[in-house]
Design a protein around this motif. Structure first.
Motif, PDB file in Angstrom:
ATOM      1  N   MET A  84       0.829  -1.204   0.000  1.00 22.57           N
ATOM      2  CA  MET A  84       0.000   0.000   0.000  1.00 22.57           C
ATOM      3  C   MET A  84       0.873   1.268   0.000  1.00 22.57           C
ATOM      4  SD  MET A  84      -3.022  -1.203  -0.196  1.00 22.57           S
ATOM      5  CE  MET A  84      -2.366  -2.629  -1.058  1.00 22.57           C
ATOM      6  N   LEU A  85       1.913   1.261   0.829  1.00 19.25           N
ATOM      7  CA  LEU A  85       2.824   2.412   0.856  1.00 19.25           C
ATOM      8  C   LEU A  85       3.554   2.556  -0.473  1.00 19.25           C
ATOM      9  CD1 LEU A  85       4.460   2.236   4.407  1.00 19.25           C
ATOM     10  CD2 LEU A  85       2.389   3.416   3.697  1.00 19.25           C
ATOM     11  N   ALA A  86       3.917   1.431  -1.073  1.00 17.53           N
ATOM     12  CA  ALA A  86       4.633   1.478  -2.352  1.00 17.53           C
ATOM     13  C   ALA A  86       3.759   2.090  -3.439  1.00 17.53           C
ATOM     14  CB  ALA A  86       5.076   0.067  -2.750  1.00 17.53           C
ATOM     15  N   VAL A 101       9.138   5.015   5.830  1.00 14.57           N
ATOM     16  CA  VAL A 101       8.437   4.813   7.104  1.00 14.57           C
ATOM     17  C   VAL A 101       8.360   3.333   7.444  1.00 14.57           C
ATOM     18  CG1 VAL A 101       6.257   5.165   8.334  1.00 14.57           C
ATOM     19  CG2 VAL A 101       7.131   6.944   6.821  1.00 14.57           C
ATOM     20  N   ILE A 102       8.219   2.489   6.430  1.00  8.62           N
ATOM     21  CA  ILE A 102       8.126   1.048   6.682  1.00  8.62           C
ATOM     22  C   ILE A 102       9.479   0.469   7.091  1.00  8.62           C
ATOM     23  CG2 ILE A 102       8.634   0.254   4.336  1.00  8.62           C
ATOM     24  CD1 ILE A 102       5.904  -1.144   6.643  1.00  8.62           C
ATOM     25  N   SER A 147      -0.444   4.034  12.428  1.00  6.10           N
ATOM     26  CA  SER A 147       0.599   5.062  12.496  1.00  6.10           C
ATOM     27  C   SER A 147       1.480   5.060  11.253  1.00  6.10           C
ATOM     28  CB  SER A 147       1.460   4.842  13.744  1.00  6.10           C
ATOM     29  OG  SER A 147       2.136   3.597  13.694  1.00  6.10           O
ATOM     30  N   THR A 148       1.747   3.893  10.687  1.00  4.37           N
ATOM     31  CA  THR A 148       2.581   3.824   9.485  1.00  4.37           C
ATOM     32  C   THR A 148       1.888   4.485   8.300  1.00  4.37           C
ATOM     33  OG1 THR A 148       3.558   1.739  10.262  1.00  4.37           O
ATOM     34  CG2 THR A 148       3.820   2.277   7.933  1.00  4.37           C
ATOM     35  N   LEU A 149       0.621   4.188   8.094  1.00  2.27           N
ATOM     36  CA  LEU A 149      -0.131   4.821   7.007  1.00  2.27           C
ATOM     37  C   LEU A 149      -0.211   6.330   7.203  1.00  2.27           C
ATOM     38  CD1 LEU A 149      -3.094   2.274   6.648  1.00  2.27           C
ATOM     39  CD2 LEU A 149      -1.171   2.562   5.080  1.00  2.27           C
ATOM     40  N   THR A 150      -0.436   6.757   8.452  1.00  2.32           N
ATOM     41  CA  THR A 150      -0.592   8.186   8.733  1.00  2.32           C
ATOM     42  C   THR A 150       0.697   8.959   8.489  1.00  2.32           C
ATOM     43  OG1 THR A 150      -2.259   7.679  10.416  1.00  2.32           O
ATOM     44  CG2 THR A 150      -1.241   9.856  10.493  1.00  2.32           C
TER      45      THR A 150
END
Length: 544
Positions: free
Chosen positions: A95-97, A253-254, A344-347
């Protein structure tokens, strides 16, 4: 062997093949490279979601997917292991990628050579670290993701970025050296590096060798605590993440969660309740180190004038909360911590992307606090003049303000969003006398941790409110930034994911609770890995 049986290795092979393919094209064919990279990331997200559903399949008993590379059985061969935790991390990474890569297509992927190749190799290293079942290949994938991150952290230009990037490289090289030393000590004592096999052998380690075993575990832990950002090993993190390009900081962040993931995995698998004399090794250090990290991060959040540093210190608050929760070693706390990790990671990833958009409206010459201009380099104006991809959005300030308010609510843990649900789950588990209380009395350290969690949320609310007033209500310059649709959509996507896990809080928490139970009772993991059957050899036709 069915095609679905090979899904476990696809998160590694797909970015590896894509990264290698992209090396065949020179930088003048950026559009083609961007298209190939985007398709690969979307396919990776589909595979990750499929693996998440596979790991959460209701089969009555917890099952672990095991992939034997070369068809060699564990512990002799290389194994990839899929359980609920690794599937969760794969999906979060995907998702972050997606958000980071599509954000970069506006202009950042043109700011330096081989951006897409480095990005794909970073994903390969991340996915391999989450899937591997032995420490040696964990080291290999760890080095792959670090090598790719060295190029990405220096992507672009600017004195601050180069300085912070060199610090980042030196610190992580030192951490990798500690990793190798710790792995060597553990192998010298146990004779194996397969995680499941280590869990079986550690209780039987002779007493005279236990000091070497625990020394190896401690050195290995320090290597990952550097990556996780535990105080006082976190001095490098806020500056490095602030100086990185916006999409790079978002995917980075990840990286801090890689350290948290490995510490969680190894502490419960190797030094859990079944580890004999080494049971609970390092838990107190994680608890008090996590609490110190929360305090340090909260103070940094309050002291930060630049939003980039605010986001960097927010990572430390997140890491400290997770490390302290791991140190408590309780199922309910672990499940709440996993929910908090996702939220928290998504935010924070969304916040890093948003910062670059918001700061376009500020005049660095008039606002001495806008220090991120140096992070983007002296040639920022030249970069802005380049042709950008996409269409500018209307009502820019309103949309940016809504996204900023959402980030503020999530970071502070205010209701009704997922940040509040995560902290509420954590605090509820900590205030349970049956879990920690002696005779119904909650220990003082639990009260101290609860206070730190509340105060860290208060500090985030104060800092975000101050930054919001300075940026949106009382700006020095009334410039409206030019924001493209391809830039704001990734921010909205990550925030909508936080909204989705808020609305689906029940099913998500059920998944986290099942994950926590399997982590605290790793017998099924050990059994499935060590008893994974080899694939039968193909039948041979008789030639008579």
């Amino acid at each position: 062997m069915l095609l679905s049986d090979h899904l476990i290795i696809l998160p590694i092979l797909l970015p590896l093949a894509t990264g290698a393919l992209l090396l065949l094209f020179d930088e003048r064919r950026r559009v083609l490279k961007a298209l190939i990279s985007a398709v690969s990331v979307l396919m990776l997200a589909i595979v990750a979601v499929a693996l998440l559903r596979l790991a959460d399949a209701d089969t009555g008993t917890p099952t672990t997917g095991v992939y034997l590379l070369g068809n060699w059985p564990a512990p002799f061969g290389i194994v990839l292991v899929l359980d609920r935790l690794s599937a969760l991390m794969l999906t979060l990474t995907a998702m972050l990628a997606c958000a980071s890569l599509f954000y970069s297509l506006a202009r950042w992927h043109k700011s330096g050579p081989h951006f897409h190749t480095l990005f794909q190799f970073l994903l390969m290293g991340l996915n391999g670290a989450f899937l591997t079942g032995d420490l040696f290949n964990l080291f290999v994938f760890f080095e792959v993701l670090l090598a790719a991150s060295y190029g990405l952290v220096l992507h672009g230009s600017g004195t601050l970025r180069v300085r912070a990037g060199l610090h980042y490289i030196v610190i992580n090289l030192a951490g990798a050296s500690l990793f190798l030393i710790g792995v060597s000590l553990i192998y010298g004592v146990t004779g194996t590096l397969n995680m499941a096999d280590l869990a079986v052998r550690i209780p039987a380690v002779p007493e005279e060798n236990r000091m070497l075993l625990e020394a190896g575990g401690a050195i290995l832990g320090v290597a990952f605590l550097v990556k996780a950002g535990m105080w006082p090993l976190s001095f490098w993190l806020p500056t490095a993440y602030m100086a990185a390009a916006a999409p790079v900081a978002a995917i980075f962040v990840i990286l801090s969660k890689v350290g948290v993931y490995i510490i969680l995995r190894l502490s419960l698998l190797l030094f859990g309740a079944g580890a004999g004399a080494s049971s609970g090794f390092g838990e107190q250090w994680l608890l008090f180190g996590g609490m110190a990290t929360i305090a340090f991060g909260a103070i940094g959040v309050l002291a930060s004038q630049a939003m980039g540093r605010l986001a960097g210190f927010s990572i430390l608050v997140s890491s400290g909360t997770l490390l302290a929760a791991i140190g408590l070693a309780e199922i309910e706390v672990t499940s709440g911590a996993l929910f908090y990790m996702v939220s928290s990671t998504l935010t924070i990833s969304a916040f890093f992307l948003l910062i670059e958009l918001v700061e376009r409206a500020q005049d660095p010459a008039a606002d001495i606090l806008a220090v991120t201009r140096e992070a983007y380099g002296d040639d920022l104006d030249d970069e802005e003049e380049e042709e950008e991809v996409g269409v500018a959005i209307p009502a820019t300030l309103a949309i940016l303000g809504i996204c900023f308010a959402g980030c503020g609510l999530l970071l502070a843990g205010m209701p009704p969003l997922s940040g509040f649900i995560a902290k509420f789950a954590l605090l509820t588990a900590m205030m349970n006398p049956e879990g920690f209380g002696a005779g119904g009395v909650i220990p003082a350290m639990i009260w101290a941790l609860v206070a730190l969690l509340i105060l860290s949320g208060l500090s985030a609310m104060i800092a975000m409110t101050r930054a919001g007033i300075r940026t949106f209500w009382a700006p020095i310059e009334g410039t409206v930034p030019r924001v493209l649709l391809i830039e704001i959509v990734p921010v909205a996507f990550l925030l909508l994911l936080c909204l989705a896990i808020t609305v689906q809080g029940g099913p998500v928490m059920r998944y986290m609770e099942a994950t926590a139970r399997s982590l605290h009772a790793p017998e099924n993991y050990i059994r499935d890995v060590l008893s994974a059957p080899r694939m039968p050899a193909p039948a041979r036709e008789a030639h008579q």
